[in-house]
Design a protein around this motif. Sequence first.
Motif, short mmCIF file in Angstrom:
data_model
loop_
_atom_site.label_atom_id
_atom_site.label_comp_id
_atom_site.label_asym_id
_atom_site.label_seq_id
_atom_site.Cartn_x
_atom_site.Cartn_y
_atom_site.Cartn_z
N THR A 228 0.84 -1.20 0.00
CA THR A 228 0.00 0.00 0.00
C THR A 228 0.87 1.25 0.00
OG1 THR A 228 -1.73 -1.21 1.19
CG2 THR A 228 -1.85 1.20 1.23
N HIS A 229 1.95 1.21 0.78
CA HIS A 229 2.92 2.32 0.84
C HIS A 229 3.47 2.60 -0.56
CE1 HIS A 229 6.57 4.49 2.08
NE2 HIS A 229 7.29 3.57 1.46
N CYS A 230 3.87 1.55 -1.27
CA CYS A 230 4.44 1.72 -2.61
C CYS A 230 3.38 2.20 -3.60
CB CYS A 230 5.05 0.40 -3.09
SG CYS A 230 6.52 -0.09 -2.14
N ALA A 231 2.15 1.66 -3.48
CA ALA A 231 1.07 2.09 -4.36
C ALA A 231 0.76 3.57 -4.17
CB ALA A 231 -0.18 1.25 -4.11
N GLY A 232 0.87 4.04 -2.93
CA GLY A 232 0.63 5.46 -2.64
C GLY A 232 1.64 6.36 -3.33
N ILE A 233 2.88 5.88 -3.43
CA ILE A 233 3.92 6.66 -4.13
C ILE A 233 3.63 6.70 -5.63
CG2 ILE A 233 6.37 6.72 -4.72
CD1 ILE A 233 6.94 5.50 -1.98
N VAL A 234 2.97 5.67 -6.13
CA VAL A 234 2.63 5.63 -7.56
C VAL A 234 1.48 6.58 -7.87
CG1 VAL A 234 1.73 4.20 -9.43
CG2 VAL A 234 3.45 3.27 -7.88
N CYS A 235 0.35 6.42 -7.16
CA CYS A 235 -0.85 7.17 -7.59
C CYS A 235 -1.73 7.67 -6.44
CB CYS A 235 -1.67 6.31 -8.55
SG CYS A 235 -2.25 4.76 -7.85
N GLY A 236 -1.18 7.85 -5.25
CA GLY A 236 -1.97 8.44 -4.17
C GLY A 236 -2.44 9.84 -4.57
N ASP A 237 -3.77 10.03 -4.64
CA ASP A 237 -4.29 11.25 -5.29
C ASP A 237 -4.62 12.40 -4.35
OD1 ASP A 237 -6.65 10.49 -4.07
OD2 ASP A 237 -7.65 9.90 -5.93
N GLY A 238 -4.38 12.21 -3.05
CA GLY A 238 -4.59 13.32 -2.12
C GLY A 238 -5.97 13.43 -1.54
N THR A 239 -6.83 12.44 -1.75
CA THR A 239 -8.17 12.48 -1.17
C THR A 239 -8.11 12.60 0.35
OG1 THR A 239 -9.05 11.15 -2.99
CG2 THR A 239 -10.36 11.21 -0.97
N SER A 240 -7.10 12.01 0.95
CA SER A 240 -6.94 12.07 2.40
C SER A 240 -6.33 13.38 2.87
CB SER A 240 -6.06 10.91 2.88
OG SER A 240 -6.67 9.67 2.63
N GLY A 241 -5.91 14.23 1.96
CA GLY A 241 -5.38 15.53 2.35
C GLY A 241 -4.05 15.88 1.74
N LYS A 242 -3.34 14.92 1.18
CA LYS A 242 -2.03 15.21 0.60
C LYS A 242 -1.76 14.29 -0.58
CE LYS A 242 1.24 15.96 3.48
NZ LYS A 242 2.25 15.71 4.53
N ILE A 243 -1.34 14.87 -1.68
CA ILE A 243 -0.99 14.06 -2.85
C ILE A 243 0.37 13.41 -2.61
CG2 ILE A 243 -0.53 14.07 -5.33
CD1 ILE A 243 -2.32 16.53 -5.56
N THR A 244 0.39 12.07 -2.66
CA THR A 244 1.65 11.33 -2.46
C THR A 244 2.10 10.64 -3.74
OG1 THR A 244 0.45 9.35 -1.76
CG2 THR A 244 1.15 10.88 -0.03
N GLY A 245 1.23 10.55 -4.74
CA GLY A 245 1.54 9.82 -5.96
C GLY A 245 2.23 10.67 -7.00
N VAL A 246 3.33 10.16 -7.56
CA VAL A 246 4.02 10.91 -8.62
C VAL A 246 3.21 10.90 -9.91
CG1 VAL A 246 6.31 10.49 -7.64
CG2 VAL A 246 5.39 8.88 -9.31
N ALA A 247 2.27 9.96 -10.02
CA ALA A 247 1.41 9.89 -11.21
C ALA A 247 -0.03 9.72 -10.73
CB ALA A 247 1.82 8.73 -12.11
N PRO A 248 -0.64 10.78 -10.21
CA PRO A 248 -1.93 10.66 -9.52
C PRO A 248 -3.11 10.27 -10.39
CG PRO A 248 -1.29 12.97 -9.77
CD PRO A 248 -0.12 12.15 -10.19
N ASP A 249 -2.92 10.20 -11.71
CA ASP A 249 -4.00 9.75 -12.59
C ASP A 249 -3.75 8.34 -13.13
OD1 ASP A 249 -5.56 12.02 -12.34
OD2 ASP A 249 -4.58 13.06 -14.01
N ALA A 250 -2.70 7.68 -12.67
CA ALA A 250 -2.38 6.34 -13.16
C ALA A 250 -3.38 5.30 -12.66
CB ALA A 250 -0.96 5.93 -12.74
N THR A 251 -3.47 4.20 -13.38
CA THR A 251 -4.32 3.07 -12.99
C THR A 251 -3.45 2.04 -12.26
OG1 THR A 251 -5.80 3.40 -14.86
CG2 THR A 251 -5.80 1.21 -13.85
#
Length: 319
Positions: A228-251
Motif C-alpha cells: 500500500t505504501h508503494c502504491a501510494g507513491i505511484v498514484c496516491g491522489d490526495g483524497t486524504s489531504g495530501k498528494i503522495t503519488g508521482v502519477a496521480p492519474d495512473a491506474t
Amino acid sequence: MKKIFVLVAGLFLCTLFANAQNNVIDNELQTILNQKNDDYIDINIILKSQMSTAELSSLYCKSDSKEVRRELMVNELKKYSRRTQSDVLSFINAEERSDNVIDVKSFWLTNFINCKAKRDVIYQLASHADVASIVYNGEMEVVSDAVEKKSRDINSSAEIAQHITQIKADQAWSLGFTGKGVVVAVLDSGVNTEHPDLKDHLWNGNAQHGYNVVYPGQDPIDTGSHGTHCAGIVCGDGTSGKITGVAPDATLMSIKLYEGNTGLTLERLTRGIEFAVENDADILSISQGWRGSYATSYREELRSTFDNLLEMGIIAAVA
C-alpha cells in the motif's frame, strides 16, 4: 582382465553421470536431496534453450504499434516455450501420473518449469539433455523497507508531499504527464483497495483488481503495509489531504507476491510478472530485495526476464 576393464569403465561412466548431475543440480538443492527421503521438493527446472534478445528484437519490424509488437512477442515466447519444453514436460507428466510429481507449472517469459518432485525424479531430470539447471524454489527472506517506518519531515499543511516536489513531478503534471491512461502493476505484499487515495484508481480487468499469487482467486489484500505504501507513491491522489503519488492519474494493478515478510519465490515472482504482461501493464513496480546468495541460474533467469520485458516496451522499476 576383461572383468576389471568393464568394472573400471562402469565406474568411469558413473562418475561422469554424477558430475553431470552436480553441474545441473544447485548446491542448495543437492543439500536438500541428501537430507530428504521420499518427500516432494519444490524445484525450478531451467531449460537450456532460451529465446535470445536478438530473436525477440526482430519482431519489432513487423509493426509500428507498441500493442501489436507486445502481442507478437508474447505469442512468440509462448510458442517457443511450448516447443522447447515438450520433451521435459512429457517425462514430468508421466511421473505425475505415478504420483512422483505434483503442481506442475510452465513459464514462458523465461523458459522454465516449476513443480514439486521426488528425489529420484530430480536426479533423472538432471541428466535430461534439455535441462540446464535445477534449483530449489525456496522462500526468500524479503528485505523490508525501514524508511517506511520512520517519520518524515513533511509539512502537514502542504497539498503536495515533499518527495513529489523534490523530483519535480508536479512540473511534469503541468505539461500534461499525470499518468492518465498508464497501467502500473505494483508487485508486492498487496494493496489496501479501500484506501481513499487509491480506490478510485484500481484496475478493473477483473473483480480482484489484480492477482493474488499466494491465494489465487482471492483479493490481493495487503496484510502488512509495504504494498500500500508503494502504491501510494505511484498514484496516491490526495483524497486524504495530501498528494503522495508521482502519477496521480495512473491506474493501479495490484499483484500480491507474498504474505507478511515471507513467501516470495522465483516461481511466484515470475507468475506475477507474466500476469502483468498478459494484462497489458505498462510499468511494473517491484520494490523488493532479498537476502542470501542465490544460484547463478536465478540471477540469469531474472536478467533474461527483465531483458525480455524491455524488448516489449515494458518498464520494470526494480529495487
